[in-house]
Design a protein around this motif. Structure first.
Motif, mmCIF file in Angstrom:
data_model
loop_
_atom_site.group_PDB
_atom_site.id
_atom_site.type_symbol
_atom_site.label_atom_id
_atom_site.label_comp_id
_atom_site.label_asym_id
_atom_site.label_seq_id
_atom_site.Cartn_x
_atom_site.Cartn_y
_atom_site.Cartn_z
ATOM 1 N N HIS A 128 0.836 -1.203 0.000
ATOM 2 C CA HIS A 128 0.000 0.000 0.000
ATOM 3 C C HIS A 128 0.874 1.258 0.000
ATOM 4 O O HIS A 128 2.078 1.193 0.187
ATOM 5 C CB HIS A 128 -0.940 0.001 1.214
ATOM 6 C CG HIS A 128 -0.231 0.023 2.533
ATOM 7 N ND1 HIS A 128 0.301 1.162 3.082
ATOM 8 C CD2 HIS A 128 0.026 -0.983 3.400
ATOM 9 C CE1 HIS A 128 0.854 0.885 4.241
ATOM 10 N NE2 HIS A 128 0.701 -0.427 4.458
ATOM 11 N N PHE A 167 1.808 5.342 1.324
ATOM 12 C CA PHE A 167 2.182 5.931 2.601
ATOM 13 C C PHE A 167 0.937 6.423 3.329
ATOM 14 O O PHE A 167 0.195 7.244 2.811
ATOM 15 C CB PHE A 167 3.152 7.094 2.365
ATOM 16 C CG PHE A 167 3.784 7.598 3.611
ATOM 17 C CD1 PHE A 167 4.815 6.905 4.201
ATOM 18 C CD2 PHE A 167 3.334 8.767 4.197
ATOM 19 C CE1 PHE A 167 5.400 7.365 5.359
ATOM 20 C CE2 PHE A 167 3.919 9.235 5.357
ATOM 21 C CZ PHE A 167 4.947 8.532 5.943
ATOM 22 N N GLY A 168 0.695 5.894 4.500
ATOM 23 C CA GLY A 168 -0.435 6.354 5.296
ATOM 24 C C GLY A 168 -1.479 5.307 5.584
ATOM 25 O O GLY A 168 -1.781 5.065 6.744
ATOM 26 N N PRO A 169 -2.087 4.669 4.569
ATOM 27 C CA PRO A 169 -3.120 3.666 4.886
ATOM 28 C C PRO A 169 -2.488 2.376 5.405
ATOM 29 O O PRO A 169 -1.327 2.359 5.792
ATOM 30 C CB PRO A 169 -3.830 3.457 3.545
ATOM 31 C CG PRO A 169 -2.847 3.851 2.527
ATOM 32 C CD PRO A 169 -1.951 4.883 3.144
ATOM 33 N N ASP A 170 -3.209 1.306 5.381
ATOM 34 C CA ASP A 170 -2.666 0.017 5.785
ATOM 35 C C ASP A 170 -3.071 -1.056 4.772
ATOM 36 O O ASP A 170 -3.627 -0.733 3.721
ATOM 37 C CB ASP A 170 -3.092 -0.354 7.214
ATOM 38 C CG ASP A 170 -4.592 -0.499 7.390
ATOM 39 O OD1 ASP A 170 -5.299 -0.768 6.397
ATOM 40 O OD2 ASP A 170 -5.068 -0.342 8.521
ATOM 41 N N ARG A 171 -2.793 -2.294 5.078
ATOM 42 C CA ARG A 171 -3.006 -3.393 4.128
ATOM 43 C C ARG A 171 -4.456 -3.543 3.694
ATOM 44 O O ARG A 171 -4.735 -4.117 2.653
ATOM 45 C CB ARG A 171 -2.484 -4.695 4.704
ATOM 46 C CG ARG A 171 -3.246 -5.182 5.912
ATOM 47 C CD ARG A 171 -2.650 -6.466 6.457
ATOM 48 N NE ARG A 171 -3.429 -6.965 7.546
ATOM 49 C CZ ARG A 171 -2.971 -7.128 8.774
ATOM 50 N NH1 ARG A 171 -1.724 -6.827 9.052
ATOM 51 N NH2 ARG A 171 -3.754 -7.607 9.713
ATOM 52 N N ASP A 216 1.437 -4.629 6.095
ATOM 53 C CA ASP A 216 1.354 -3.282 6.646
ATOM 54 C C ASP A 216 2.775 -2.733 6.642
ATOM 55 O O ASP A 216 3.664 -3.300 7.296
ATOM 56 C CB ASP A 216 0.845 -3.301 8.093
ATOM 57 C CG ASP A 216 -0.659 -3.368 8.213
ATOM 58 O OD1 ASP A 216 -1.351 -3.030 7.228
ATOM 59 O OD2 ASP A 216 -1.142 -3.733 9.299
ATOM 60 N N GLY A 225 5.043 1.569 10.479
ATOM 61 C CA GLY A 225 4.327 2.747 10.938
ATOM 62 C C GLY A 225 2.885 2.815 10.472
ATOM 63 O O GLY A 225 2.180 3.776 10.740
ATOM 64 N N CYS A 226 2.427 1.794 9.773
ATOM 65 C CA CYS A 226 1.053 1.755 9.252
ATOM 66 C C CYS A 226 0.348 0.514 9.774
ATOM 67 O O CYS A 226 0.969 -0.534 9.933
ATOM 68 C CB CYS A 226 1.068 1.727 7.720
ATOM 69 S SG CYS A 226 1.875 3.139 6.972
ATOM 70 N N GLY A 227 -0.965 0.645 10.014
ATOM 71 C CA GLY A 227 -1.721 -0.505 10.497
ATOM 72 C C GLY A 227 -1.123 -1.066 11.768
ATOM 73 O O GLY A 227 -0.885 -0.330 12.721
#
Length: 129
Positions: free
Chosen positions: A19, A21-25, A48, A51-53
């Motif tokens: 994914h 930068f920012g969201p997650d899987r 993920d 730093g995400c999810g």
């Protein structure tokens, strides 16, 4: 080394989804699971990024650190198997670099709105004229 949270769906040829930068899987699962609905023979691996999810970013300081974490996740989930990469935005940037480094193992790799200028993660970026 950061340990990346992973979700695996299905069996067969590995398809690694990265994914942006920012969201997650869940972003990539939401995009890809409808595509794979009713299709057998593909093991989707949703990561993920640090730093995400559910993945911590502890010692991650740069894109090469992110790549190292993704490479470790690939070693843990895919091993020596050939695989496909799918990346969105920053994940497309990472997928492009991984595909470049691993041409012999990485098959076709669609990238959704990849973000990069003329640079590699380990090189100094130059703006596009």
């Amino acid at each position: 080394m950061a340990t990346l949270s992973t979700e695996i769906v299905g069996e067969g040829t590995p398809v690694v989804a990265l994914h942006g930068f920012g969201p997650d899987r869940r972003l990539m699962a939401g995009m890809l699971e409808p595509v794979f609905a009713g299709t057998e023979g593909y093991r989707r691996i949703y990561l993920d990024l640090p730093g995400c999810g559910s993945s911590a970013a502890r010692e991650i300081r740069s894109t090469p650190d992110v790549l190292a974490a993704v490479e470790q996740a690939l070693a843990d989930t895919v091993g020596d198997e050939p695989y496909l990469l799918v990346g969105e935005s920053y994940g497309g940037y990472l997928a492009a670099e991984l595909a470049r480094q691993r041409r012999s193992r990485c098959g076709r790799s669609p990238w959704c709105a990849p973000s990069w200028s003329r640079c590699t993660p380990t090189a100094r970026c130059r703006s596009t004229p």
